[in-house]
Design a protein around this motif. Structure first.
Motif, PDB file in Angstrom:
ATOM      1  N   ASN A  48       0.805  -1.226   0.000  1.00  0.00           N
ATOM      2  CA  ASN A  48       0.000   0.000   0.000  1.00  0.00           C
ATOM      3  C   ASN A  48       0.839   1.279   0.000  1.00  0.00           C
ATOM      4  N   CYS A  49       1.754   1.382  -0.933  1.00  0.00           N
ATOM      5  CA  CYS A  49       2.642   2.539  -1.021  1.00  0.00           C
ATOM      6  C   CYS A  49       1.895   3.737  -1.624  1.00  0.00           C
ATOM      7  N   ILE A  50       1.879   4.822  -0.900  1.00  0.00           N
ATOM      8  CA  ILE A  50       1.177   6.022  -1.365  1.00  0.00           C
ATOM      9  C   ILE A  50       1.804   6.574  -2.646  1.00  0.00           C
ATOM     10  N   TYR A  51       3.131   6.449  -2.756  1.00  0.00           N
ATOM     11  CA  TYR A  51       3.800   6.947  -3.961  1.00  0.00           C
ATOM     12  C   TYR A  51       3.379   6.150  -5.195  1.00  0.00           C
ATOM     13  N   ALA A  52       3.236   4.849  -5.043  1.00  0.00           N
ATOM     14  CA  ALA A  52       2.756   4.023  -6.155  1.00  0.00           C
ATOM     15  C   ALA A  52       1.350   4.451  -6.553  1.00  0.00           C
TER      16      ALA A  52
END
Length: 108
Positions: A48-52
């Motif tokens: 759950n990477c916000i940057y992705a």
């Protein structure tokens, strides 16, 4: 490498960074530790990477793993000479599994 327990220091640093990123909502991760035939194994599951998510929304999904690739490069630098080996599995979409491994001797 100059710390009394360089391997454990690297793990402590990385876990603290992941804890802070998780608390800020940048990623979520799971952490596990086990002893296996005289070696300590530390596992991180990064999700759950916000940057992705930002790159997906911008229409640039090919950049989703950019932060994980930079992380992998930094791990190579900070683990050098500490006795830590690691397996970094890039899963795509900003997700990764990392397994650090070191002997108890390397942590002294």
């Amino acid at each position: 490498m100059r710390l009394a327990k360089p391997a454990e220091s690297v793990i402590t640093y990385f876990k603290a960074m992941m804890d802070k990123n998780d608390a800020c909502g940048f990623v979520s991760f799971k952490y596990g530790k086990e002893l296996n035939e005289g070696r300590t194994e530390i596992r991180f599951e990064i999700r759950n990477c916000i940057y992705a998510d930002i790159f997906k929304r911008l229409g640039c999904p090919e950049l989703c793993d950019l932060i994980r690739l930079e992380e992998m490069r930094e791990l190579a630098r900070i683990t050098k000479g500490t006795g830590i080996s690691y397996d970094y599995e890039l899963l795509g979409g900003g997700d990764a599994n990392i397994v650090f491994s070191f002997t108890q001797d390397a942590s002294k």
